[in-house]
Scaffold this active site. Structure first.
Site, mmCIF file in Angstrom:
data_model
loop_
_atom_site.group_PDB
_atom_site.id
_atom_site.type_symbol
_atom_site.label_atom_id
_atom_site.label_comp_id
_atom_site.label_asym_id
_atom_site.label_seq_id
_atom_site.Cartn_x
_atom_site.Cartn_y
_atom_site.Cartn_z
ATOM 1 N N GLY A 91 0.845 -1.191 0.000
ATOM 2 C CA GLY A 91 0.000 0.000 0.000
ATOM 3 C C GLY A 91 0.877 1.237 0.000
ATOM 4 N N CYS A 103 6.144 -0.309 7.477
ATOM 5 C CA CYS A 103 5.798 0.874 6.683
ATOM 6 C C CYS A 103 6.993 1.250 5.829
ATOM 7 C CB CYS A 103 5.437 2.039 7.612
ATOM 8 S SG CYS A 103 4.974 3.547 6.723
ATOM 9 N N LEU A 104 6.744 1.560 4.560
ATOM 10 C CA LEU A 104 7.838 1.959 3.668
ATOM 11 C C LEU A 104 8.503 3.234 4.156
ATOM 12 C CD1 LEU A 104 6.100 1.199 0.251
ATOM 13 C CD2 LEU A 104 7.868 -0.163 1.398
ATOM 14 N N HIS A 134 -4.104 1.686 8.098
ATOM 15 C CA HIS A 134 -2.711 2.158 8.105
ATOM 16 C C HIS A 134 -2.541 3.292 7.089
ATOM 17 C CE1 HIS A 134 1.826 1.240 7.949
ATOM 18 N NE2 HIS A 134 1.646 1.979 6.866
ATOM 19 N N GLU A 135 -3.090 3.090 5.879
ATOM 20 C CA GLU A 135 -2.961 4.125 4.839
ATOM 21 C C GLU A 135 -3.759 5.379 5.197
ATOM 22 O OE1 GLU A 135 -0.661 3.535 3.030
ATOM 23 O OE2 GLU A 135 -0.588 1.355 3.017
ATOM 24 N N HIS A 152 -1.955 7.663 7.379
ATOM 25 C CA HIS A 152 -0.989 8.528 6.673
ATOM 26 C C HIS A 152 -1.658 9.838 6.231
ATOM 27 C CE1 HIS A 152 2.709 6.204 6.361
ATOM 28 N NE2 HIS A 152 2.084 5.155 5.865
ATOM 29 N N GLN A 190 3.435 9.836 1.132
ATOM 30 C CA GLN A 190 4.714 9.118 1.220
ATOM 31 C C GLN A 190 5.630 9.445 0.045
ATOM 32 O OE1 GLN A 190 2.601 5.207 2.215
ATOM 33 N NE2 GLN A 190 4.520 4.968 3.323
HETATM 34 O O1 GNR Z 1 4.040 -2.648 2.585
HETATM 35 C C1 GNR Z 1 3.423 -2.495 3.637
HETATM 36 N N1 GNR Z 1 3.120 -3.577 4.385
HETATM 37 C C2 GNR Z 1 2.263 -3.534 5.490
HETATM 38 C C3 GNR Z 1 2.232 -4.650 6.338
HETATM 39 C C4 GNR Z 1 1.403 -4.656 7.435
HETATM 40 C C5 GNR Z 1 0.584 -3.570 7.681
HETATM 41 C C6 GNR Z 1 0.616 -2.453 6.859
HETATM 42 C C7 GNR Z 1 1.444 -2.449 5.769
HETATM 43 S S1 GNR Z 1 1.447 -1.074 4.715
HETATM 44 C C8 GNR Z 1 3.058 -1.131 4.074
HETATM 45 C C9 GNR Z 1 3.255 -0.097 2.989
HETATM 46 C C10 GNR Z 1 3.121 1.283 3.581
HETATM 47 O O2 GNR Z 1 3.930 1.819 4.267
HETATM 48 N N2 GNR Z 1 2.003 1.916 3.354
HETATM 49 O O3 GNR Z 1 1.778 3.118 3.908
HETATM 50 NI NI NI Z 2 2.920 3.179 5.722
#
Ligand code: GNR
Ligand code: NI
Length: 172
Positions: free
Chosen positions: A46, A94-95, A136-137, A140, A51
């Protein structure tokens, strides 16, 4: 289409509250395509626009890209309209917080409304990884990172580990 660099904590831009998209047009679809390409290049499931430094309420997601077939989904102006009392705990990464993984508890089931890539209103019920990733997204979009949901001690350890990794990268 272009792969764009992904911001990492503690970059202050990651704390911005993203603004609503007014029209889903070709320019927005170009942004969505860049986001998808950047997500795949970084092996993420995601990505939120902030980001890559764009403070708009846009998310791309592909939960089963590991299967080899790309099936990116776009969420524009997403809203959670219902969340369960019941929570589920997933180990999140998270990236923008590379190499840190921690358990986060969130509502297990959610219902969301959003505009798709064509600007058509959609509604979605989600649980499991989809529910976790969407929340999670959406965090952000409010300038919130998953490490904001863990203990202060774990957060400061994570940020220190991140700073050290950045330092090592700079000095080679
Ligand atoms: O790649 C991602 N893997 C992930 C694994 C568990 C819970 C959330 C994520 S999101 C993350 C990519 C990212 O940072 N999205 O904002
Ligand atoms: Ni993230």
């Amino acid at each position: 289409m272009a792969v764009r660099p992904i911001l990492t904590a503690p970059d202050p831009r990651l704390k911005a509250v993203s603004t609503e998209v007014e029209t889903v047009d070709e320019a927005l679809r170009a942004l969505i395509d860049d986001m998808a390409e950047s997500m795949y290049a970084a092996d993420g499931i995601g990505l939120a626009a902030i980001q890559i430094g764009v403070p708009k309420r846009v998310i791309v997601m592909d939960l089963d890209q590991k299967s080899g077939k790309k099936n990116p989904r776009a969420f524009v102006n997403p809203r959670i309209v219902w969340a369960s009392e019941e929570t589920a705990t997933f180990e999140e990464g998270c990236l923008s917080v590379p190499e840190i993984w921690e358990d986060v508890a969130r509502p297990a089931h959610i219902r969301a409304e959003y505009l798709d890539r064509e600007g058509v209103q959609q509604s979605l019920e989600a649980d499991g990884l989809l529910a976790t990733c969407l929340q999670h997204e959406m965090d952000h979009l409010e300038g919130v990172l998953f490490i904001d949901h863990i203990s202060k001690l774990k957060r400061s350890m994570a940020l220190r580990k991140l700073a050290k990794a950045k330092r090592l990268k700079e000095t080679g």
